[in-house]
Design an enzyme around this catalytic site. Structure first.
Site, PDB file in Angstrom:
ATOM      1  N   TYR A 232      31.285 -14.796 -12.008  1.00  0.00           N
ATOM      2  CA  TYR A 232      30.966 -16.051 -11.873  1.00  0.00           C
ATOM      3  C   TYR A 232      31.595 -17.185 -12.568  1.00  0.00           C
ATOM      4  CZ  TYR A 232      27.573 -14.865  -8.393  1.00  0.00           C
ATOM      5  OH  TYR A 232      26.645 -14.215  -7.365  1.00  0.00           O
ATOM      6  N   HIS A 425      22.801 -15.804   3.831  1.00  0.00           N
ATOM      7  CA  HIS A 425      23.537 -15.262   2.909  1.00  0.00           C
ATOM      8  C   HIS A 425      22.751 -14.045   2.252  1.00  0.00           C
ATOM      9  CE1 HIS A 425      26.684 -14.722  -0.141  1.00  0.00           C
ATOM     10  NE2 HIS A 425      25.655 -14.827  -1.394  1.00  0.00           N
TER      11      HIS A 425
END
Length: 698
Positions: A232, A425
């Site tokens: 990330y 998601h």
């Protein structure tokens, strides 16, 4: 001029034709406004370029009065075009239609077919019943256009009932008309595109909207090493100089490299509140703007101030094209908002261990011509934590995240918020996701349902009818997972091998709330599995580690280490996730029968193969207690968390299917022709059995 130059010119002309066709065939969308102020879009038309060159365009719209869906196909060929609907993208068992305009007679033909039952069983088979009605067809020297329709539910066992789920839409182009009896689908070009057939889609029409500007936000030279399975990366950017308030009307992804090889899994652009923490140095933000960025969510590397970057303004996930808002709503930027800085977060998923350098990001479209309402995006669902557990070996296992009155009663305006769209998601194990809506003890129609969810195709679900959510209402994100081939439990986490259960909700009017989540309370999570204490750590310490991402080493200097057998085989990336898990570091001291085991080892020894045991665990997590969080934009956590029980309500019951025949579409013995007799016989037999049972009961 080289051959490559000629080919490029031809492709450019074809694409220009396609784009011109797209612009000239956008019907203005009508809408009604109900007594609650919600917009209901009607007479909407979708138009999708199915390939990357503009050779195949699919246009469709729904006639609710007829329960029919209309299609118009424009293809760069004088031969045939194929169209199909599939749950998994394969030709086998697909609902298919072949179409062409006869070169000799000019007569349009549309042939209802279905894929063979096995991938190796050959070309499509013609349906016994033809359920596609041809309306018009013509061709010129280069293109073929065909219009046709079908019922949404045809009651033909070889057709697929269409719905709001994500479908894999198959397409094919052939150079020649089919020869009688030859239904070969394998044309010169073919492919698959994931689409939601029941959702309208808004676009940026350059002919009708003036003053649109763009803002490109990308990372610069982010290196994804071969050893990185999950990364990330966060980058701070500054808002451009603007003359007053503007409205974001939409956004698109900017992906570097070929899409198929790209490792970008999802991206989010967040607003940052630069004065949220006492002692923060405002000048630091400009330093961060000039930097390349850093790893997100790291206690060591990520500045604390970045925690204030919590309100989404753009969301993209694998398979999405971005989003444009309806003409009455826009996301505010600039002006009196006080937001000068934004954070771009990119999740890189690198399961193949490839090294790459990325420059991806967003293209933001904005305008000074303000729309009627300020819009916003909030995240709702399960808080990302290892307290979300999905057992191994499961065909279907559910988790739920609750947004309850502790948020909606406090933050929602009196007239509520109106939901425009949502992006569902989860990760690799996700199979179905729904956004449920509960009011006054009764579940209303689900806001979004996708019973064919695919984490590789996470498109925005645009609502044809906006949904009002009032203060006091519950929003429940309900996810189901399949772990049939997994040998160990799966936990909530950031890797695609771990799981999430979230909905990114686009709504108006904008409120100062960025997220609304829930999780199983930490203490209850461990007590669910009869574990009450760990060596040298009280349960409050453990709760802090889960709730505030505290470092285990801060608490574990005196903690006892369990004796783990060394892994003699090759270490997989899943093994690394397990070894680094906090649950693998907590060593049980109470009860004595489990002492000296890590909690992870304890979970691995539970009887997950027993469906009764697994169902009890599932229901205990769903109907038990939930810790809810209301994340407010102007403060990191200004509304206290609350522990609630799962709400009691009368569940929404999905209307029964109109056609029983669909129950047999997955039957391995189903065949064309003579199989219709078998199907009818079976249905008759079931009916007789049911009547016999009723007679017995009477």
């Amino acid at each position: 001029m080289s051959v490559q130059d000629v080919l490029w010119i031809v492709l450019t002309v074809q694409l220009s034709f396609g784009l011109a066709y797209f612009e000239n065939n956008q019907r203005t969308q009508d809408y009604d406004v109900d007594k609650n102020g919600s917009v209901h879009h009607k007479n909407w038309v979708r138009n999708e370029m199915m390939d990357s060159l503009g050779l195949y365009w699919l246009k469709w719209w729904i006639n609710a009065n007829e329960n029919s869906i209309y299609f118009e196909v424009t293809v760069h060929t004088r031969g045939f075009a194929g169209l199909g609907f599939s749950k998994d993208g394969r030709l086998a068992r697909a609902d298919m239609v072949l179409m062409w305009v006869d070169d000799a007679t000019g007569h349009p033909n549309v042939l209802d077919c279905h894929g063979a039952l096995h991938p190796s069983s050959g070309p499509p088979l013609q349906d016994d019943t033809q359920n596609y009605d041809v309306l018009d067809g013509k061709q010129n020297g280069t293109h073929t256009i065909l219009k046709f329709k079908r019922k949404i539910e045809t009651c033909d066992p070889f057709d697929i009932p269409l719905s709001a789920d994500t479908f894999k839409v198959l397409w094919s182009i052939g150079e020649n008309d089919p020869i009688h009896g030859n239904l070969d689908w394998q044309g010169q070009s073919r492919g698959v595109k994931a689409l939601q057939l029941f959702s309208p889609m808004f676009t940026k029409n350059s002919h009708s909207i003036e003053g649109i500007q763009k803002w490109d936000i990308t990372v610069n030279n982010v290196t994804i090493d071969r050893s990185m399975d999950t990364l990330y990366w966060c980058k701070i950017v500054r808002l451009p100089e603007l003359t007053g308030k503007q409205h974001i009307i939409g956004y698109e992804p900017l992906l570097s490299g070929k899409y198929e090889r790209n490792v970008v899994h999802h991206m989010t652009l967040f607003e940052c509140q630069s004065k949220i923490y006492s002692g923060s140095d405002p000048s630091s933000w400009d330093l961060w703007v000039r930097s390349a960025g850093t790893v997100c969510n790291s206690n060591l590397l990520t500045p604390r101030d970045w925690d204030s970057c919590s309100t989404p303004v753009a969301v993209w996930s694998l398979g999405s094209d971005g989003q444009f808002l309806p003409p009455h709503a826009g996301i505010p930027m600039g002006g009196a908002s006080g937001v000068s800085y934004y954070m771009l977060e990119i999740h890189y998923d690198n399961p193949d261990g490839k090294e790459s350098v990325d420059h991806s990001g967003f293209r933001i479209h904005y305008t000074p011509n303000l729309r009627t309402y300020d819009s916003g995006i909030l995240i709702s669902g399960v808080s990302i934590s290892e307290t979300q557990l999905i057992p191994p070996g499961q065909k279907k296992y559910r988790s739920v995240g609750i947004c309850g009155p502790s948020c909606s009663s406090v933050m929602f305006p009196k007239d509520g918020i109106k939901i425009i769209s949502g992006t569902l998601h989860s990760h690799q194990a996700g199979r179905t996701i729904s956004l449920r809506h509960v009011r006054s003890g009764k579940e209303l129609n689900p806001i979004i349902v996708d019973e064919n969810y695919d984490y590789r195709h996470q498109k925005v679900h645009q609502l044809a009818n906006e949904t009002v959510v009032l203060p006091g209402d519950y929003l429940i994100t309900d996810c189901s997972y399949e772990t049939k081939y997994r040998k160990r439990p799966t936990f909530g986490g950031y890797s695609t091998k771990e799981e999430m259960c979230l909905t990114f909700i686009t709504y108006y009017p904008k409120i100062e709330m960025s997220g609304c989540y829930s999780m199983t309370p930490v203490r209850e999570f461990f007590e669910m599995f009869r574990v009450y204490q760990f060596y040298s750590l009280n349960m409050t310490d453990v709760e802090n580690m889960f709730l505030y991402n505290s470092d285990y080493t801060d608490y574990s200097k005196q903690a006892k280490n369990a004796t783990n057998k060394p892994n003699s085989g090759k270490t997989s990336k899943e093994d690394v996730i397990y070894q680094e898990s906090l649950l693998n570091k907590l060593v049980i001291s109470d009860p004595a029968e489990f002492h000296d085991r890590t909690f992870l080892s304890h979970l691995n020894q539970l009887p997950w193969h027993d469906p009764l045991f697994t169902k009890r665990v599932e229901q205990a997590f769903i109907t038990g207690t939930h810790m809810t969080f209301c994340r407010v934009s102007k403060d990191s956590l200004s509304i206290p968390s609350e522990i609630i029980r799962y709400p009691e309500f009368t569940a929404y019951v999905k209307p029964p299917a109109a056609c029983l025949n669909y129950l047999f579409t997955d039957n391995e013995e189903l065949r064309s022709g003579s199989s219709q007799f078998f199907t009818d016989f079976t249905l008759s037999l079931l009916l007789l059995i049911q009547l016999g049972l009723q007679t017995t009961l009477l």
